[in-house]
Design an enzyme around this catalytic site. Structure first.
Site, PDB file in Angstrom:
ATOM      1  N   HIS A 114      42.706 -72.440 -18.028  1.00 10.21           N
ATOM      2  CA  HIS A 114      42.877 -73.859 -17.705  1.00 10.21           C
ATOM      3  C   HIS A 114      41.622 -74.646 -18.084  1.00 10.21           C
ATOM      4  O   HIS A 114      41.713 -75.702 -18.731  1.00 10.21           O
ATOM      5  CB  HIS A 114      43.175 -74.027 -16.211  1.00 10.21           C
ATOM      6  CG  HIS A 114      43.143 -75.444 -15.738  1.00 10.21           C
ATOM      7  ND1 HIS A 114      44.131 -76.360 -16.064  1.00 10.21           N
ATOM      8  CD2 HIS A 114      42.247 -76.125 -14.981  1.00 10.21           C
ATOM      9  CE1 HIS A 114      43.840 -77.539 -15.517  1.00 10.21           C
ATOM     10  NE2 HIS A 114      42.704 -77.421 -14.848  1.00 10.21           N
ATOM     11  N   GLU A 135      49.550 -79.021 -10.478  1.00 11.90           N
ATOM     12  CA  GLU A 135      48.622 -77.930 -10.784  1.00 11.90           C
ATOM     13  C   GLU A 135      49.056 -76.714  -9.979  1.00 11.90           C
ATOM     14  O   GLU A 135      49.094 -76.754  -8.745  1.00 11.90           O
ATOM     15  CB  GLU A 135      47.169 -78.320 -10.457  1.00 11.90           C
ATOM     16  CG  GLU A 135      46.612 -79.349 -11.428  1.00 11.90           C
ATOM     17  CD  GLU A 135      45.089 -79.516 -11.366  1.00 11.90           C
ATOM     18  OE1 GLU A 135      44.496 -79.143 -10.334  1.00 11.90           O
ATOM     19  OE2 GLU A 135      44.509 -80.022 -12.334  1.00 11.90           O
ATOM     20  N   ASP A 183      48.410 -78.829  -6.467  1.00 12.13           N
ATOM     21  CA  ASP A 183      47.424 -79.914  -6.370  1.00 12.13           C
ATOM     22  C   ASP A 183      47.869 -81.060  -7.295  1.00 12.13           C
ATOM     23  O   ASP A 183      47.376 -81.207  -8.407  1.00 12.13           O
ATOM     24  CB  ASP A 183      46.064 -79.366  -6.796  1.00 12.13           C
ATOM     25  CG  ASP A 183      44.948 -80.369  -6.559  1.00 12.13           C
ATOM     26  OD1 ASP A 183      44.980 -81.040  -5.519  1.00 12.13           O
ATOM     27  OD2 ASP A 183      44.064 -80.486  -7.429  1.00 12.13           O
ATOM     28  N   ARG A 227      46.587 -87.908 -13.778  1.00 10.66           N
ATOM     29  CA  ARG A 227      45.647 -87.688 -14.892  1.00 10.66           C
ATOM     30  C   ARG A 227      45.027 -88.986 -15.390  1.00 10.66           C
ATOM     31  O   ARG A 227      43.863 -88.994 -15.818  1.00 10.66           O
ATOM     32  CB  ARG A 227      46.367 -87.010 -16.064  1.00 10.66           C
ATOM     33  CG  ARG A 227      47.002 -85.674 -15.723  1.00 10.66           C
ATOM     34  CD  ARG A 227      45.967 -84.620 -15.390  1.00 10.66           C
ATOM     35  NE  ARG A 227      46.606 -83.338 -15.062  1.00 10.66           N
ATOM     36  CZ  ARG A 227      45.981 -82.355 -14.432  1.00 10.66           C
ATOM     37  NH1 ARG A 227      44.715 -82.486 -14.051  1.00 10.66           N
ATOM     38  NH2 ARG A 227      46.620 -81.236 -14.162  1.00 10.66           N
ATOM     39  N   GLN A 263      42.472 -90.137 -12.886  1.00  5.60           N
ATOM     40  CA  GLN A 263      41.320 -89.234 -12.973  1.00  5.60           C
ATOM     41  C   GLN A 263      40.431 -89.550 -14.182  1.00  5.60           C
ATOM     42  O   GLN A 263      39.200 -89.561 -14.077  1.00  5.60           O
ATOM     43  CB  GLN A 263      41.811 -87.783 -13.051  1.00  5.60           C
ATOM     44  CG  GLN A 263      40.682 -86.750 -13.001  1.00  5.60           C
ATOM     45  CD  GLN A 263      41.203 -85.310 -12.902  1.00  5.60           C
ATOM     46  OE1 GLN A 263      42.393 -85.093 -12.696  1.00  5.60           O
ATOM     47  NE2 GLN A 263      40.327 -84.345 -13.037  1.00  5.60           N
ATOM     48  N   LYS A 287      43.422 -87.124  -6.879  1.00  4.70           N
ATOM     49  CA  LYS A 287      43.832 -85.889  -6.211  1.00  4.70           C
ATOM     50  C   LYS A 287      44.217 -86.124  -4.761  1.00  4.70           C
ATOM     51  O   LYS A 287      44.419 -85.163  -4.018  1.00  4.70           O
ATOM     52  CB  LYS A 287      42.668 -84.897  -6.247  1.00  4.70           C
ATOM     53  CG  LYS A 287      42.199 -84.546  -7.646  1.00  4.70           C
ATOM     54  CD  LYS A 287      43.130 -83.574  -8.325  1.00  4.70           C
ATOM     55  CE  LYS A 287      42.473 -82.977  -9.561  1.00  4.70           C
ATOM     56  NZ  LYS A 287      43.227 -81.803 -10.035  1.00  4.70           N
ATOM     57  N   THR A 293      48.848 -82.806  -1.684  1.00  3.11           N
ATOM     58  CA  THR A 293      48.655 -81.420  -2.089  1.00  3.11           C
ATOM     59  C   THR A 293      49.684 -80.628  -1.297  1.00  3.11           C
ATOM     60  O   THR A 293      49.638 -80.624  -0.074  1.00  3.11           O
ATOM     61  CB  THR A 293      47.230 -80.936  -1.728  1.00  3.11           C
ATOM     62  OG1 THR A 293      46.278 -81.809  -2.345  1.00  3.11           O
ATOM     63  CG2 THR A 293      47.000 -79.510  -2.193  1.00  3.11           C
TER      64      THR A 293
END
Lengths: 419, 419
Positions: B133, B199, B231, B235, B238, B251, B255
């Protein structure tokens, strides 16, 4: 400008006391072996709130809320209860109280008390919202042209910290070990931090549970009060670890806060606006009114067994973003805020050399060590140093003080994994 | 390889059940309007632990610990109590139990139960410890030569996440708003996330309070169990926010974790070592034994009203760092760990295209959209999509399953600040 409100507690009527009737901050204290419980500071005394509640002098809830070592239960009651409590405390402790006889036996001398963490920290977020600090640090690492990251004037940049690291003033701070790697080293090594630093900050305490995005005004309403906050920082650990996902162990050793929660009403006369914007903020971040505060701040350093030196003086009004703007941005993704969340402002540095809120800036990355009044030089903190933050909003003949936020540096362990 | 242990609960003896007697995972469930309480999965049933405790069938503490909606109190009792509990559950539910008559009435069908968060999350840390990753993402942003940050092979890179964001499988996930700025945009804008992603991770749950650095072995001992963890990641938010202090609002929307805590003893036969080191680790991070697990993992995507497609298959053994190494590193600065701390492994991607644990990687940053079995294309998640993580350690004629970790994407709010 607002004036001193008089109390029958004589020590609360001095221009020098941090805790006049105008302040009434909330802490958790104990005397001797007694259990820690809620107290309110007045002059050089503490009103034992558990005893006052037991005696029927204060009642803001059906169930007792003060006979516990945290103010979270009071926060949970909501802002109407906060206002009721403050009004009642002003009655009980004001000069024309009429209830002095009942209250006076419940006062404890601050000199006899041990202070504890004033609230349970749910989560801790630290921001990077002081422009002088961001500019100074950026200049050191990237030069003045690229000092501010491109997002800095648009976002109150923050990262999640570690709630388990937050300790009350007076707690010793052990120099950490960590992975270190100099720019010319082939490999990192595991060693004690050699660049241990302070960060002068204010902490805002969230007193409401929220679910989903909240406006800047709602964020301001959700703040219960403020403390001084020292975000101890291991600069050498940070330099090696922080790319690409931010500081982690560099910030997890300890974060010290002052023991008294100074509430919003006490600070109301000192509200001030954030500085003029260099770039327009997106509408969701604009402030509906002044949401920063005019609070004088000072940092002192005391080498072991020597005299105290002031190493920086600045003001909370140097922040580019207010805590309400920070808290609003914090919720934009739908992130829930919780009673007891603690938001660090980011390091507060003024524009001048003597107003910088970290040794990294004061010594310009150890290139220009500072000289203390004792003659000692410092680039970063040394073992045995006591570092103290002080803060006060200055009114007409009175001040709203915070109580010191102190910590002494203990030497690193010989072997961090030995129990 | 270990074999199926038989239970008098017939559905627990199938090769396909995720919950044979070998597993006995811990969850929190409710039926109808009843209060949520602790339960243990066996086959397609749940043993009501509050009722079993009430009936005197299970006693691991002087005070009741199961009639609460979390397993933290059991964790607090320590590892001897954990072992006692597991032994007792194997007795009660094993084929030669002798106590079937007393236990059977306390079983609840999983089909009738609603699952809740299995524990109170103290703090949440997310790592970045899957090498494929990190290499894939680094290649997209910096090219293959500079894909891995210089510290990556030395430090299990992690950042603090937001505990308030953790939700149990089945909770819908609302597409967040945030600050977005394309590379050619003059100014950022505030808009719904257009690159919402998953994720695929495992979560390790810390079951002991620690104060100060702990070794890798002590860290492994402190882990109570494991869950699947998604998670969710914005994107585009981020990309604009994460420099210099790491991911924050990207994030914090949610979760998701699977509802059953699979304990270490259940996974013991599947222990495996982390892969060969490309650079020697510093001694404090070396593993005294195998501390990773061989767990098959799968990601499925189900567009609203359509069929489910598997979009990735990989294995937990693809991690470069084990959770014990991560937890050890987490404490090096003196950072205290707390019962209920949750450590996300980091995204688990295998070496092949169909084993990548995020859409960012699967669609290579939207340059190569994937085609589902329904014919639909996906670069990132769309409203109405249900995303499910699945995991199982495969034994000889049995498996240790985790239960699905699912969430459906709800459309963004029209106005995020409207109540």
């Amino acid at each position: 400008m607002s004036q001193l409100k008089k109390s029958w507690v004589e020590s609360a009527n001095s221009a020098d006391t941090p805790f006049p009737l105008n302040n009434l901050p909330y802490g958790v204290f104990s005397v001797g072996d007694e259990e820690p419980r809620c107290g309110v500071a007045i002059g050089n005394m503490i009103l034992d709130m558990a005893a006052a509640e037991e005696a029927g002098l204060v009642e803001i809830s059906d169930d007792p809320v003060f006979d516990v070592p945290f103010w979270n239960e009071v926060m949970e009651l909501g802002s109407d209860a906060w206002a009721t409590l403050r009004t009642r405390m002003e009655q009980l402790l004001g000069e024309n109280s009429g209830e002095q006889e009942a209250v006076e036996p419940l006062l404890v001398a601050q000199a006899d008390a041990t202070m504890h963490m004033p609230f349970l920290v749910s989560e801790y977020t630290d921001f990077y919202a002081g422009k002088n600090h961001a500019f100074n640090v950026g200049t050191m690492f990237r030069g003045p042209e690229n000092a501010l990251p491109p997002n800095w004037l648009h976002i109150p940049i923050g990262y999640n910290g570690r709630a388990s690291s937050v300790v009350v003033s007076g707690t010793d701070v052990r120099r950490p070990w960590g992975q270190l790697k100099g720019p010319n080293d082939e490999m990192p090594r595991f060693a004690p931090c050699a660049r241990f630093d302070l960060e002068l900050e204010m902490g805002a305490i969230i007193g409401q549970n929220t679910d989903g995005p909240i406006t800047v005004q709602e964020a301001d309403d959700a703040i219960f009060g403020y403390v001084l906050l020292n975000d101890w920082s291991a600069r050498d650990i940070q330099a090696w670890e922080y790319q690409p996902l931010g500081p982690f162990q560099a910030k997890a050793t300890a974060t010290s806060i002052s023991p008294w929660i100074v509430t919003k009403p006490a600070l109301e006369p000192f509200r001030t606006s954030t500085p003029e914007r260099e770039k327009d903020l997106l509408p969701y971040l604009t402030e509906p009114g002044p949401m920063l505060y005019d609070i004088d701040l000072e940092v002192t350093l005391t080498p072991e067994g020597k005299a105290e030196s002031t190493i920086a003086r600045t003001n909370y009004n140097q922040m580019y973003y207010s805590p309400a703007q920070q808290a609003c941005h914090h919720t934009t993704s739908g992130c829930a805020m919780t009673v007891g969340d603690l938001l660090g402002s980011g390091t507060i540095s003024g524009p001048t050399k003597d107003s910088r809120g970290s040794l990294l800036e004061l010594s310009w990355g150890a290139k220009e060590p500072i000289t203390l009044e004792t003659g000692d030089e410092r680039s970063f903190l040394e073992d045995g140093d006591t570092l103290t933050l002080k803060g006060a909003a200055k009114g007409d003949g009175y001040q709203i003080g915070f109580g010191d936020c102190s910590g002494m540096i203990l030497p690193a362990l010989d072997d961090p994994f030995k129990r």
